[in-house]
Design a protein around this motif. Structure first.
Motif, mmCIF file in Angstrom:
data_model
loop_
_atom_site.group_PDB
_atom_site.id
_atom_site.type_symbol
_atom_site.label_atom_id
_atom_site.label_comp_id
_atom_site.label_asym_id
_atom_site.label_seq_id
_atom_site.Cartn_x
_atom_site.Cartn_y
_atom_site.Cartn_z
ATOM 1 N N GLN A 123 0.863 -1.305 -0.017
ATOM 2 C CA GLN A 123 -0.026 -0.031 0.111
ATOM 3 C C GLN A 123 0.875 1.205 -0.072
ATOM 4 O O GLN A 123 1.459 1.394 1.101
ATOM 5 N N SER A 126 1.114 6.526 2.444
ATOM 6 C CA SER A 126 1.583 7.560 3.556
ATOM 7 C C SER A 126 2.954 8.123 2.549
ATOM 8 O O SER A 126 3.597 7.524 1.957
ATOM 9 N N SER A 132 -1.702 11.183 8.962
ATOM 10 C CA SER A 132 -2.912 11.108 9.654
ATOM 11 C C SER A 132 -3.783 12.109 8.339
ATOM 12 O O SER A 132 -5.072 11.729 8.220
ATOM 13 N N TRP A 156 6.869 4.395 4.930
ATOM 14 C CA TRP A 156 6.242 3.235 6.002
ATOM 15 C C TRP A 156 5.729 2.190 5.059
ATOM 16 O O TRP A 156 4.602 1.861 5.459
ATOM 17 N N THR A 356 -3.292 6.298 13.332
ATOM 18 C CA THR A 356 -3.122 6.384 14.849
ATOM 19 C C THR A 356 -4.254 6.382 15.513
ATOM 20 O O THR A 356 -5.513 6.817 15.107
HETATM 21 C C1 LIG Z 1 3.860 -0.844 11.739
HETATM 22 C C2 LIG Z 1 3.369 0.237 10.407
HETATM 23 C C3 LIG Z 1 2.881 -0.153 9.013
HETATM 24 C C4 LIG Z 1 2.641 0.716 8.052
HETATM 25 N N1 LIG Z 1 2.581 0.492 6.964
HETATM 26 C C5 LIG Z 1 2.091 1.255 6.003
HETATM 27 C C6 LIG Z 1 1.807 0.812 4.682
HETATM 28 O O1 LIG Z 1 2.064 -0.366 4.348
HETATM 29 N N2 LIG Z 1 1.587 1.747 3.786
HETATM 30 C C7 LIG Z 1 1.373 3.129 4.020
HETATM 31 O O2 LIG Z 1 1.095 3.943 3.320
HETATM 32 N N3 LIG Z 1 1.439 3.507 5.293
HETATM 33 C C8 LIG Z 1 1.705 2.833 6.397
HETATM 34 N N4 LIG Z 1 2.113 3.113 7.761
HETATM 35 C C9 LIG Z 1 1.892 4.591 8.007
HETATM 36 C C10 LIG Z 1 0.917 4.961 8.783
HETATM 37 O O3 LIG Z 1 -0.483 4.859 8.215
HETATM 38 C C11 LIG Z 1 0.855 6.356 9.528
HETATM 39 O O4 LIG Z 1 2.353 6.160 10.167
HETATM 40 C C12 LIG Z 1 -0.291 6.978 10.049
HETATM 41 O O5 LIG Z 1 -0.973 7.252 9.173
HETATM 42 C C13 LIG Z 1 0.311 8.164 10.935
HETATM 43 O O6 LIG Z 1 0.839 9.078 10.025
HETATM 44 P P1 LIG Z 1 2.071 9.635 10.409
HETATM 45 O O7 LIG Z 1 3.163 8.792 10.886
HETATM 46 O O8 LIG Z 1 2.757 10.730 9.357
HETATM 47 O O9 LIG Z 1 2.204 10.486 11.698
HETATM 48 P P2 LIG Z 1 1.445 12.075 11.850
HETATM 49 O O10 LIG Z 1 0.202 12.043 10.951
HETATM 50 O O11 LIG Z 1 2.482 13.047 11.627
HETATM 51 O O12 LIG Z 1 1.052 12.057 13.400
HETATM 52 C C14 LIG Z 1 2.137 12.511 14.295
HETATM 53 C C15 LIG Z 1 1.141 12.388 15.748
HETATM 54 O O13 LIG Z 1 0.146 13.684 15.541
HETATM 55 C C16 LIG Z 1 -1.038 12.824 15.952
HETATM 56 N N5 LIG Z 1 -2.061 13.555 15.216
HETATM 57 C C17 LIG Z 1 -2.146 14.182 13.840
HETATM 58 N N6 LIG Z 1 -3.299 14.576 13.134
HETATM 59 C C18 LIG Z 1 -4.072 14.512 14.569
HETATM 60 C C19 LIG Z 1 -5.499 15.030 14.591
HETATM 61 N N7 LIG Z 1 -6.106 15.276 13.587
HETATM 62 N N8 LIG Z 1 -5.978 14.805 15.935
HETATM 63 C C20 LIG Z 1 -5.179 14.304 17.001
HETATM 64 N N9 LIG Z 1 -3.936 13.804 16.814
HETATM 65 C C21 LIG Z 1 -3.435 14.001 15.521
HETATM 66 C C22 LIG Z 1 -0.979 11.268 15.615
HETATM 67 O O14 LIG Z 1 -1.830 10.716 16.339
HETATM 68 C C23 LIG Z 1 0.495 11.177 16.079
HETATM 69 O O15 LIG Z 1 0.699 10.922 17.542
HETATM 70 C C24 LIG Z 1 2.491 2.245 8.599
HETATM 71 C C25 LIG Z 1 2.695 2.593 9.849
HETATM 72 C C26 LIG Z 1 3.198 1.617 10.846
HETATM 73 C C27 LIG Z 1 3.595 2.091 12.109
#
Ligand SMILES: Cc1cc2nc3c(=O)[nH]c(=O)nc-3n(C[C@H](O)[C@H](O)[C@H](O)COP(=O)(O)OP(=O)(O)OC[C@H]3O[C@@H](n4cnc5c(N)ncnc54)[C@H](O)[C@@H]3O)c2cc1C
Length: 391
Positions: A123, A126, A132, A156, A356
């Motif tokens: 997928q 991200s 998010s 990721w 998240t």
């Molecule tokens: C094990 C694992 C596998 C994954 N596999 C894939 C994959 O195969 N393909 C893919 O595309 N992605 C994948 N991901 C990515 C995953 O979808 C994202 O890490 C996730 O959506 C969070 O985005 P971010 O890491 O950019 O964090 P951010 O969006 O930058 O968030 C940082 C912090 O801010 C908080 N936050 C952000 N917005 C809000 C809001 N509106 N309200 C409250 N809190 C908020 C979050 O909860 C978090 O604590 C994977 C992640 C993990 C951990």
């Protein structure tokens, strides 16, 4: 079609014959690639004996049975503690999306090899600035004749290094609000211009990757749904992802193992340990009952009463609590043990992966509790203007 009781008996008999060898393969698998390959082999076995895609239409390789029978098979399979793991999870996300939004040519081309795991999928959603807030993605797909030329960076991406294809979100129109200018593409990962770089995790494993796309070409026929209308199929993927994670497909050691550990450490009568064990047990039971209710709804053809986000948040938090207790019980000895510390370090895959828990709590507030929605000030602003305002 077989009645449910006869179907269950047949499934249990088949699993009794085939699952022990699969369990042994899984137990012997010592790294991500070995687990991935074992899952793939199991998926082929399921497909070849018509236990894959149980409720999918037969013309796409399914069995054409009811969703209720699909849940019966899932229940029986869980009793044997086997699954096709990552491969099965992606089938559970990509399959329903193509069935709903793919055109006939796409369904005929991709669904069978997906279901038999002859072709495996990851997928590409991200990005460094779009997690998010996924609709903020900046990877571009520019139309050149009858193909798109894609440029950008994804991050990721679980198991991209082991997969053949990817579902990819890319911006095809920056002049409309961010959710409306995204297309959902099917990308061959072996195409020129696709570079996959592993990301090493704190556990030492390299389960996910950065993927760089430089002039990667995607034919127009690989657009799922409408050009610029990719947010609708993307939502189907995300909804299924939360349900797959909340359904607890990923392995994690449970209450029984903790009780054994407490016995071994001779502390199971310690009041604080007892309290924490009781908490783990209670959570595990509640999750079991909720899963049962979801399966019952599926069986009777109703929409599950329990939202996928609720299951995902509870499941991932229960998993974290178990890992914390395991490490606490081990004390300093934990430094010499692999399993519980690894689970503690891996807790974030449950609380962050698939969106998240904070974001899922917002969805629960809006969808389940009917709370006022978050303010979405950028809803009517074009993506191009948003980027300019940030600069
Ligand atoms: C094990 C694992 C596998 C994954 N596999 C894939 C994959 O195969 N393909 C893919 O595309 N992605 C994948 N991901 C990515 C995953 O979808 C994202 O890490 C996730 O959506 C969070 O985005 P971010 O890491 O950019 O964090 P951010 O969006 O930058 O968030 C940082 C912090 O801010 C908080 N936050 C952000 N917005 C809000 C809001 N509106 N309200 C409250 N809190 C908020 C979050 O909860 C978090 O604590 C994977 C992640 C993990 C951990």
């Amino acid at each position: 079609m077989l009645p449910d009781n006869a179907f269950r008996a047949e499934a249990a008999a088949w699993l009794a014959q085939h699952a022990p060898a699969m369990r042994a393969r899984l137990d012997a698998a010592s790294n991500d690639r070995a687990r991935f390959d074992a899952g793939r082999a199991w998926q082929r076995e399921l497909y070849d004996d018509r236990w894959a895609g149980i409720s999918w239409p037969t013309e796409y390789g399914g069995r054409g049975a009811t969703p209720a029978q699909a849940t019966i098979f899932a229940e029986e399979q869980a009793r044997f503690a086997v699954s096709s793991g990552f491969v099965g999870s992606t089938i559970g996300m990509v399959g329903p999306t193509l069935l709903r939004y793919g055109n006939e040519a796409q369904r005929l081309r991709y669904l069978r090899p997906l279901l038999r795991a002859d072709e495996t999928w990851c997928q590409l959603f991200s990005e460094p600035s779009a997690g998010s807030d996924l609709a903020n993605l900046s990877t571009r797909a520019d139309r050149h004749g009858d193909e798109f030329v894609v440029n950008g960076q994804k991050v990721w991406t679980s198991n991209a290094h082991l997969c053949d294809f990817a579902i990819l979100l890319a911006r095809t129109n920056p002049d409309v609000p961010k959710h409306r200018g995204i297309s959902f593409l099917l990308l061959d990962l072996r195409a020129p211009g696709v570079e996959i770089r592993p990301l090493r995790q704190i556990t030492g494993a390299a389960h996910f990757n950065e993927v760089f796309l430089t002039d990667a070409r995607v034919p127009l026929e690989n657009v799922v749904g409408d050009v610029d209308g990719g947010w609708a199929p993307a939502r189907v993927v995300l909804a299924h992802e939360a349900s797959v994670i909340g359904g607890g497909n990923s392995a994690a050691t449970g209450y029984d193992a903790l009780l054994d550990l407490a016995r071994m450490r001779d502390c199971r009568r310690d009041p604080i340990v007892r309290q924490r064990l009781a908490h783990v047990y209670t959570r595990e039971q509640i999750l079991g009952y909720m899963k049962h209710r979801v399966l019952q709804s599926v069986r009777s053809g109703d929409r599950p009463e329990i939202d996928g986000s609720v299951m995902k948040v509870l499941w991932s938090e229960a998993r974290r609590e178990r890992a914390e207790l395991g490490v606490a019980l081990l004390g300093a000895g934990g430094a010499l043990c692999d399993e519980w510390p690894a689970q503690l370090l891996e807790q974030f895959s449950g609380t962050i992966g698939g969106g998240t828990n904070e974001v899922h709590r917002t969805m629960i507030g809006e969808r389940v509790l009917g709370l006022p929605p978050e303010p979405r000030v950028d809803r009517d602003v074009s993506y191009r203007e948003l980027v300019a305002a940030r600069a």
